[in-house]
Design a protein around this motif. Structure first.
Motif, PDB file in Angstrom:
ATOM      1  N   UNK A  61       0.840  -1.204   0.000  1.00 51.84           N
ATOM      2  CA  UNK A  61       0.000   0.000   0.000  1.00 51.84           C
ATOM      3  C   UNK A  61       0.871   1.249   0.000  1.00 51.84           C
ATOM      4  N   UNK A  62       1.925   1.234   0.800  1.00 56.65           N
ATOM      5  CA  UNK A  62       2.861   2.371   0.812  1.00 56.65           C
ATOM      6  C   UNK A  62       3.455   2.554  -0.582  1.00 56.65           C
ATOM      7  N   UNK A  63       3.860   1.451  -1.214  1.00 59.61           N
ATOM      8  CA  UNK A  63       4.441   1.513  -2.557  1.00 59.61           C
ATOM      9  C   UNK A  63       3.447   2.057  -3.582  1.00 59.61           C
ATOM     10  N   UNK A  64       2.183   1.673  -3.471  1.00 58.65           N
ATOM     11  CA  UNK A  64       1.169   2.184  -4.397  1.00 58.65           C
ATOM     12  C   UNK A  64       1.061   3.700  -4.293  1.00 58.65           C
ATOM     13  N   UNK A  65       1.295   4.228  -3.096  1.00 57.49           N
ATOM     14  CA  UNK A  65       1.210   5.684  -2.902  1.00 57.49           C
ATOM     15  C   UNK A  65       2.495   6.390  -3.349  1.00 57.49           C
ATOM     16  N   UNK A  66       3.597   5.733  -3.236  1.00 55.83           N
ATOM     17  CA  UNK A  66       4.872   6.366  -3.581  1.00 55.83           C
ATOM     18  C   UNK A  66       5.154   6.343  -5.076  1.00 55.83           C
ATOM     19  N   UNK A  67       4.795   5.251  -5.737  1.00 62.17           N
ATOM     20  CA  UNK A  67       5.122   5.138  -7.164  1.00 62.17           C
ATOM     21  C   UNK A  67       4.182   4.180  -7.899  1.00 62.17           C
ATOM     22  N   UNK A  68       2.932   4.210  -7.523  1.00 59.98           N
ATOM     23  CA  UNK A  68       1.968   3.303  -8.135  1.00 59.98           C
ATOM     24  C   UNK A  68       0.665   4.001  -8.459  1.00 59.98           C
ATOM     25  N   UNK A  69      -0.408   3.233  -8.506  1.00 60.52           N
ATOM     26  CA  UNK A  69      -1.690   3.779  -8.950  1.00 60.52           C
ATOM     27  C   UNK A  69      -2.299   4.838  -8.016  1.00 60.52           C
ATOM     28  N   UNK A  73      -3.059  10.601  -6.043  1.00 62.57           N
ATOM     29  CA  UNK A  73      -3.889  11.085  -4.936  1.00 62.57           C
ATOM     30  C   UNK A  73      -3.026  11.696  -3.835  1.00 62.57           C
ATOM     31  N   UNK A  74      -1.925  11.043  -3.509  1.00 57.60           N
ATOM     32  CA  UNK A  74      -1.224  11.370  -2.266  1.00 57.60           C
ATOM     33  C   UNK A  74       0.192  11.894  -2.413  1.00 57.60           C
ATOM     34  N   UNK A  75       0.687  12.070  -3.605  1.00 54.28           N
ATOM     35  CA  UNK A  75       2.094  12.447  -3.752  1.00 54.28           C
ATOM     36  C   UNK A  75       2.423  13.727  -2.990  1.00 54.28           C
ATOM     37  N   UNK A  76       1.577  14.743  -3.060  1.00 54.15           N
ATOM     38  CA  UNK A  76       1.870  16.015  -2.388  1.00 54.15           C
ATOM     39  C   UNK A  76       1.836  15.844  -0.874  1.00 54.15           C
ATOM     40  N   UNK A  77       0.887  15.063  -0.372  1.00 54.35           N
ATOM     41  CA  UNK A  77       0.793  14.836   1.074  1.00 54.35           C
ATOM     42  C   UNK A  77       2.006  14.065   1.592  1.00 54.35           C
ATOM     43  N   UNK A  78       2.478  13.101   0.821  1.00 51.85           N
ATOM     44  CA  UNK A  78       3.666  12.349   1.230  1.00 51.85           C
ATOM     45  C   UNK A  78       4.918  13.217   1.181  1.00 51.85           C
ATOM     46  N   UNK A  79       4.944  14.193   0.294  1.00 54.87           N
ATOM     47  CA  UNK A  79       6.103  15.086   0.187  1.00 54.87           C
ATOM     48  C   UNK A  79       6.078  16.201   1.230  1.00 54.87           C
TER      49      UNK A  79
END
Length: 187
Positions: A61-69, A73-79
């Motif tokens: 799930x973490x991988x899907x948010x970092x470089x997946x589908x 949705x979440x790239x800005x929040x993770x950054x």
């Protein structure tokens, strides 16, 4: 959770922030479960949050948010510099950390009355709720997402020592509403 529009995920974050004591600056939030990412995104959109910690046990799930589908949705929040992803089980984290949070926003399984993963039931037990209470700062808020209302869980929160216990509903297209159970630690 209803992943079609994320309303209940956003309510989880918004209701917790609104329930905190007035004047609290830079409150910290622990989000239990990354899921589709709507809760994390909502927390990162709100400038009043200080530290945003997300506990997720599934690396996929973490991988899907970092470089997946789900990265769209979440790239800005993770950054966001306030965000930290903790790759661990929520129950283990609550048991081992000494850190305290102003809000715990938990989206684990289907809620207290209907868990798919048997171990998750312990989060909603007297011991699990005591751990949540211990991890909160004075005046801190526990927000728990559920696929259905639960008067029994509200009573369990009171029995665990929480105050200001209440439930907010989010209407869904079919069936009973999704809810967020809210409870506070005494100041």
């Amino acid at each position: 959770m209803d992943t079609s529009d994320g309303r209940s995920e956003r309510l989880l974050i918004d209701a917790a922030l609104a329930a905190l004591p007035a004047g609290r600056t830079g409150p910290s939030v622990l989000i239990g479960g990354l899921g589709v990412g709507f809760s994390l995104v909502r927390a990162a959109e709100e400038e009043r949050w200080g530290r945003i910690a997300v506990v997720e046990r599934e690396q996929a799930i973490v991988d899907w948010h970092r470089r997946g589908p789900l990265d769209r949705i979440s790239w800005a929040a993770l950054a966001d510099t306030r965000t930290e992803v903790l790759h661990t089980d929520l129950l283990d984290h609550l048991r081992t950390t000494t850190e305290r949070y102003d809000a715990l926003c938990l989206d684990i399984d289907n809620g207290p009355d209907w868990t798919v993963t048997e171990e998750n039931g312990s989060l909603y037990s007297p011991t699990g709720l005591a751990r949540c209470l211990d991890r909160l700062t004075p005046g801190g808020v526990l927000a728990v997402w559920s696929a259905q209302p639960s008067a029994e869980f509200e009573q369990a929160l009171r029995n665990a020592g929480f105050t200001r216990v209440r439930t907010e509903e989010v209407a869904v297209a079919r069936g009973v509403p999704d809810v967020v159970h809210l409870a506070s630690k005494a100041s």
